[in-house]
Design an enzyme around this catalytic site. Structure first.
Site, short mmCIF file in Angstrom:
data_model
loop_
_atom_site.label_atom_id
_atom_site.label_comp_id
_atom_site.label_asym_id
_atom_site.label_seq_id
_atom_site.Cartn_x
_atom_site.Cartn_y
_atom_site.Cartn_z
N GLN A 1 0.84 -1.21 0.00
CA GLN A 1 0.00 0.00 0.00
C GLN A 1 0.87 1.26 0.00
O GLN A 1 0.59 2.23 -0.69
CB GLN A 1 -0.90 0.01 1.24
CG GLN A 1 -2.03 -0.97 1.18
CD GLN A 1 -3.12 -0.47 0.26
OE1 GLN A 1 -3.83 0.45 0.60
NE2 GLN A 1 -3.23 -1.04 -0.91
N GLY B 1 -5.98 3.72 9.00
CA GLY B 1 -5.90 3.63 7.54
C GLY B 1 -4.48 3.77 7.03
O GLY B 1 -3.64 4.43 7.64
N GLY C 1 -3.99 3.16 3.18
CA GLY C 1 -3.99 3.17 1.72
C GLY C 1 -3.64 4.51 1.12
O GLY C 1 -3.29 4.59 -0.06
N GLU C 2 -3.77 5.56 1.89
CA GLU C 2 -3.55 6.89 1.33
C GLU C 2 -2.38 7.65 1.96
O GLU C 2 -1.87 8.60 1.37
CB GLU C 2 -4.83 7.72 1.46
CG GLU C 2 -5.98 7.09 0.67
CD GLU C 2 -7.33 7.70 0.98
OE1 GLU C 2 -8.10 7.95 0.04
OE2 GLU C 2 -7.63 7.93 2.16
#
Lengths: 723, 322, 174
Positions: free
Chosen positions: A619, A683, A685-686
């Site tokens: 990721q 999170g 993924g970003e």
């Protein structure tokens, strides 16, 4: 049984660290990996129902106006022009369909009809040659050509920034531009629709099935229970598949009308026209600090664009309020209403370009103040969220900066322009990484069978993020099973509704729901074992409590099924939740041609618990490479007269290729965030994209002294600043 | 893609006069999918015996069907004409080089996005329709030899090296002939739809290279990403040095005009001189005297200047000096 | 039109439109959806297959032009329970994420390693004369015709290097 949790308070008990199986966090290979590397995983357009027809979308050739007449299509089965056809894709998490009615054109390239034929070749030819009469209108297509809206809720100010700028020892006041950008997932949007009585099944490339189902039902004018969506494998999303798009709605309408299955796959050019673009941005950043680099003022003034009436506007300043301290602050958020294709979420909406530009400004301030860029950031980390004074759920920026500087060899960085190898200037740059963290309501069902197999079912998607694998690992860990004893079924609205893949909230939200379902199963086993759930140890199919040890097969009568249901709660209000990191880059800039090559790049990230060290790393690699694209290569060019996308294929829109990306290095900081649910995971993924481009751009400046404020830093921008 | 009749040619004599020739197909099928090209008939020539590289007099004859990858790797090309290997290797991708042929590459059409987009006016596609590129996005358009009718560039790399090597194009047809590559591609003037001197019924059978001239061979391609992208500008250089002076320089330029560009005056000013930054600046000045930008592509003027200087410094050994 | 394709060791008779590309013949007519359509214009590499052992873009190949050739697709390289060495390394190195470009990457890498073995130079080669190292720069340049938006590039190159190294050892042993 359903176990429900609203995250209203902290989880300090680190339950997952005390489980016995030891598979969670391990760098296991992807569960579905063997299917993907052999071409057996089937994506949206890869089912072959009997008697399927092929549809190709017809696109508007004017930027705005009315469609007066659509001609015949010789060789086609049908030309569908239905009032339910949508103008542009639904935004992420929308509960309604976007505006519809193909007679009204809002932007060049909008889908206004569908041609269906027996073969793809016939449909494509017919769609390309259909005669259309329009009543065109003149509309603005350039953001600066109109007076922008200033949505009141998106403006904020504290103190007196103008005064702070006047009083400061050192200031920066510059304007940056970033172009429209495209998610450009490798799988173009596609859908296969098939009706059975009043029920429609649509197989499509989608990221968030539970809201997509609502959008589809609304678009078709039928009840949600009549819609089933399938997305077992999704060839990348990056925001472009958050909401339903024109091809899926058109396929469903056509399949109904022709009473046979219909496939509609967008061409790559159509993806550039019809998938949401990331809005271009103009960003003015003002920074004021004292001689020691302590910030007194922060201003972030942005202009973005979207179609009239479209609610989304790129949240460029999302991280600006809490990344650095300063007493005087101002945020201005302006939106131009213009007729380019619809703008929406592209990987890390907001921070991807907002943090990137802000971190370039910080580099300029460090230079102006004569302070090391790492040190400047360390001196401005707030103890609590500025203005609101909310505590941070966890804060790892300082550690990420110090750890990264050490690992990257930051101390070897030379002043700008002093390192030359042949034709190449060499330089190093860094940036902070920050991204807001969110949880979204999510449900999952877990079934533990007597034979020691478990099945996880949820309508969550795996868009390359590793969902299959991490949910399998989680269930294996909680239920004490080897990872290969867990089967994970995703991407089907017949399963319990999940958060979906978006906003980096997918893994933590769906993971917590699996955790809860497993916790319920554990409780039931504990009751049979006559112990507390917390005293139960599950390992390799055995249950142990005190000195009693029994195989699961003896404890389960047939199977145990439980559902987990997670909802975000008070902690998202009581605590500022974010993920943190640092980016590091070494680049070479050709002194003659201005070409830039990234020679080394490293990221240090803290995202709470890492669920699979291998997929998590992937990721981050992806995010960092997106950052290289933002910094160096990616720009959607719009024609200045009609707004159409000129660079609408993969030869003109340059996503980084193999040769643009060096061997990237990723490090995780160990972390457990107590305020984000029992998983303690956030999170990821970003985060890897947020600020990555700034490290590259700052390295360019360190190499050759050129500040590129009009992204991307293609050779023309560099040579404009070279001797 | 419009329907067409598919034919296979067994020999050159077998070629139907009216069919469009397909070999590698990498550009033709690309354009046919957009219906920018829509031939009634395709003749597949891949079974013709045109895939050999053979010595001819002191030079080399390259068959029209020799694939780009085979040509780039050919031992004689690598040894005697390395600028050609380098140009080929800088183009496209491994897969496309395995498909693209020598003849087809010469026939490659422009990447102008307005040419590719049938919604847009284009004199090349539809003579007399106008040029939508002018006044549009012109980042990758021509700075040399363009006209008010067309500002498109020839996008290839191979032909730029061939131009520097004084290659000759072998053409078969009713009257077989040889055309210097210099004359093969045409500038747009008011007929941008006519891109080469190839007439209906003619076919490229190969390319002949003259005897190798030695010297330093360079191909410098500047592009928007590190690989798999068309040139913003490119420079093919074959430079000979004798006694510290430039004995001869052959220089061709890509990405800047509707054909591989070459200017004898630039080469004349270099010949016989000692390499120096002043000399190279003078050469660049001559090269760019006729240059004209069309908006955004203004940067190509300084970029071509800098690329030429860098290539000459490199080829004459100046770059290596402290 | 009636055509015959020699595919993964088998022969298939097909009735296709002359306009049908090899890619669409595989996906729409033969149900072999392992070969992916990412751009349909030779700009991404997702459709890469091997024709007579060479890697090519099947989207820019007419099915009728591929009649006499031996075609190998990802399905012909291995199966989930019998992975090729490259497929195994892609799996172990996580050389993919969404998996959509992956069959093209693996077919391309299979052909690319043959090209290196045949002594073909690349744009990244300092000298045009071989032999060419299996360096990051060499492999990245040679694989640049395969885009990956998930950007598994670092892992893909590692997977290829490992697979190639294993092959080398195998050759040494033989």
């Amino acid at each position: 049984m359903t176990r429900h949790l609203r995250v209203d308070g902290p989880n300090h008990d680190d339950r997952l660290d005390h489980m016995a199986q030891g598979v969670l966090g391990q760098p296991l290979n992807r569960l579905e990996g063997p299917l993907k590397v052999t071409g057996r995983a089937t994506y949206a357009a890869e089912a072959r129902p009997r008697n399927m027809a092929y549809g190709v979308l017809v696109q508007a050739e004017i930027p705005a106006g009315k469609v007066l007449e659509i001609g015949d299509a010789p060789g086609a089965l049908a030309v569908i022009q239905d009032k339910r056809m949508i103008h542009y894709a639904a935004q992420g998490q929308a509960e309604k369909a976007p505006p519809s009615g193909p007679e009204r054109v809002e932007y060049m390239g909008q889908a206004i009809a569908l041609v269906v034929a027996e073969t793809f070749e016939a449909a494509r030819h017919a769609a390309q040659n259909i005669a259309i009469r329009y009543a065109p209108e003149t509309v603005p297509v350039i953001p600066e050509s109109v007076t922008p809206e200033l949505p009141p809720k998106k403006q904020s100010a504290t103190g007196d920034l103008d005064q702070a700028m006047r009083d400061a020892a050192v200031t920066v006041d510059q304007v940056w531009h970033t172009p429209s950008q495209m998610s450009a997932a490798m799988e173009p949007h596609a859908a296969i629709a098939e009706w059975d009585g009043g029920h429609v099944t649509v197989r499509a490339g989608l990221q968030m099935l539970s809201s997509n189902r609502k959008q589809m039902a609304d678009a078709l004018g039928i009840r949600e229970s009549k819609v089933r969506l399938l997305a077992p494998y999704v060839g990348g999303g990056f925001g472009s598949k958050l909401g339903i798009n024109a091809e899926a709605v058109a396929a469903a309408i056509a399949a109904r009308e022709l009473n046979r299955p219909v496939m509609v796959a967008m061409t790559r050019q159509q993806v550039f026209d019809l998938a949401h673009r990331r809005s271009e941005t103009r960003q003015r950043v003002r920074l004021a600090c004292d001689a020691n680099g302590v910030l007194s003022g922060i201003g972030h003034d942005v202009l973005v664009s979207n179609l009239p009436g479209s609610e989304f506007s790129e949240p460029v300043t999302q991280a600006t309020p809490f990344t650095y301290q300063a007493a005087h602050r101002q945020i201005v958020h302006a939106v131009s209403r213009i007729h380019r294709g619809c703008a929406g979420s592209v990987r890390a909406p907001g921070e991807a370009v907002g943090v990137t530009v802000f971190e370039c400004a910080m580099d300029e301030l460090a230079e102006a103040a004569g302070i090391d860029p790492v040190e400047l950031r360390l001196r401005n980390i707030p103890d609590a969220e500025p203005v609101t004074d909310r505590p941070f759920s966890s804060h790892k920026l300082a550690e990420a900066l110090r750890d990264g500087a050490e690992r990257f060899g930051w101390s070897a960085r030379k002043p700008s322009g002093q390192r030359i190898e042949g034709e190449w200037f060499i330089g190093m740059g860094m940036a902070a990484a920050v991204r807001v963290n969110m949880l979204v309501e999510s449900r999952a069902r877990v079934t533990l069978h007597q034979d020691g197999r478990a099945i996880v079912e949820t309508d969550m998607t795996d868009i390359g993020t590793g969902t299959y694998t991490i949910l399998g690992q989680l269930a294996a860990e909680m239920l004490g099973l080897p990872a290969d004893r867990v089967e994970v079924r995703l991407g089907d609205t017949d399963f319990p509704p999940a958060a979906g893949s978006g906003g980096s909230f997918g893994a933590a939200s769906s993971g917590n729901s699996v955790y809860l379902a497993c916790e319920e199963i554990r409780s039931q086993i504990a009751r049979t074992m006559r112990c507390d759930e917390t005293d139960l140890t599950l390992h390799d199919g055995m249950a142990r409590a005190g000195n009693v040890s029994r195989p699961l097969s003896e404890l389960i009568d047939g199977q145990i099924t439980a559902e987990g249901h997670l909802q975000p709660g008070k902690t998202e209000k009581t605590h500022r939740q974010a993920t943190w990191g640092s980016h590091w880059a070494e680049v070479a800039v050709n002194r003659w041609t201005g070409e830039v090559r990234v020679r080394r790049m490293m990221g240090v990230f803290a995202c709470g618990r890492v669920l699979n060290e291998k997929t998590a790393r992937s990721q981050c690699l992806g995010g960092m490479s997106f950052g290289i694209g933002i910094a160096l290569t990616e720009a959607m060019e719009h024609d200045p007269r009609d707004g159409h996308v000129v660079s609408r294929d993969l030869a003109e829109y340059h996503i980084p290729c193999h040769a643009d990306v060096p061997e990237l290095e990723v490090h995780f900081l160990p972390e457990r965030d107590a305020y984000v649910g029992p998983l303690q995971a956030k999170g990821l993924g970003e985060l890897g994209i947020c600020g990555a481009g700034a490290a590259v751009l700052n390295a360019i400046h360190n190499a050759c002294g050129v500040r590129v404020r009009q992204l991307p830093a293609t050779p023309d921008k560099i040579i404009a600043g070279l001797d | 893609m419009r329907e067409f009749t598919y034919l296979r040619a067994a020999s050159l004599a077998d070629l139907p006069a009216s069919a469009t020739i397909i070999a590698g197909g990498t550009n033709l099928l690309d354009l046919m999918k957009h219906e920018v090209m829509a031939p009634d008939a395709l003749v597949d020539i891949t079974r013709l015996d045109l895939n050999r590289v053979e010595s001819e007099d002191d030079g080399l004859r390259i068959g029209a069907l020799v694939r780009n990858s085979d040509l780039a790797a050919h031992p004689v090309i690598r040894r005697d004409y390395p600028v050609l290997s380098r140009a080929l290797l800088a183009g496209a991708s491994g897969q496309l080089r395995n498909m693209a042929t020598t003849g087809g590459n010469l026939m490659q059409r422009t990447r102008c996005p307005y040419f590719y987009d049938r919604r847009m006016a284009c004199n090349k596609r539809d003579p007399g329709a106008g040029c939508a590129a002018i006044g549009g996005v012109t980042r990758n358009h021509a700075i040399l030899g363009a006209s008010d009718h067309c500002i498109a560039t020839y996008p290839g790399d191979m032909a730029v090296a061939l131009r520097a090597l004084d290659a000759v194009v072998n053409i078969d047809g009713p009257a077989p002939r040889q055309v210097p590559l210099a004359d093969f591609h045409l500038l747009p003037d008011d007929t941008p739809e006519i891109e080469t001197v190839l007439r209906p019924g003619e076919i490229i059978t190969g390319v002949t290279l003259p005897a190798p001239v030695g010297g330093q061979h360079r191909y410098r391609k500047v592009r928007d990403r590190a690989s798999y992208a068309f040139a913003l500008v490119s420079v093919a250089a074959v430079v000979g040095m004798e006694d510290g002076r430039i004995s001869q320089a052959a220089l061709a330029f890509g990405g800047v005009a509707a054909k591989p560009w070459r200017d004898p005056e630039v080469e004349a000013v270099l010949a016989g001189q000692e390499p120096s930054d002043a000399l190279f600046a003078e050469a660049a000045e001559i090269l760019l005297r006729p240059a004209k930008a069309w908006g955004e592509n203004q940067f190509k003027i300084p970029l071509l200047r800098r690329s030429l200087i860098a290539t000459l410094r490199d080829a004459t050994g100046m770059e290596a000096k402290p | 039109m009636q055509i015959t394709l020699h595919l993964n060791g088998a022969t298939h008779d097909l009735d296709v439109d002359a306009r049908t590309t090899l890619l669409d013949a595989l996906r729409h007519h033969l149900g072999l959806t392992g070969t992916k359509k990412g751009c349909d214009h030779g700009q991404c590499g997702a459709c890469t297959v091997l024709i007579d052992g060479r890697r090519v873009n099947s989207c820019l190949t007419l099915a009728c032009m591929a009649e006499d050739a031996q075609i190998t697709t990802i399905e012909g390289l291995g199966s989930p329970d019998r992975l090729s060495p490259l497929q195994q390394q892609f799996l172990d190195h996580d050389g993919f994420q969404c998996g959509y470009c992956t069959p093209g990457q693996i077919c391309s890498a299979t052909g690319m390693l043959e090209e290196i073995a045949a002594g073909w130079p690349s744009h990244a080669s300092a000298s045009l004369e071989g032999p060419f190292a299996l360096s990051h720069a060499e492999i990245a340049e040679r694989m640049s015709g395969n885009l990956c938006r998930c950007a598994a590039y670092t892992h893909i190159v590692a997977a290829i290097r490992q697979a190639a190294g294993a092959d080398d050892r195998h050759e040494d042993a033989a």
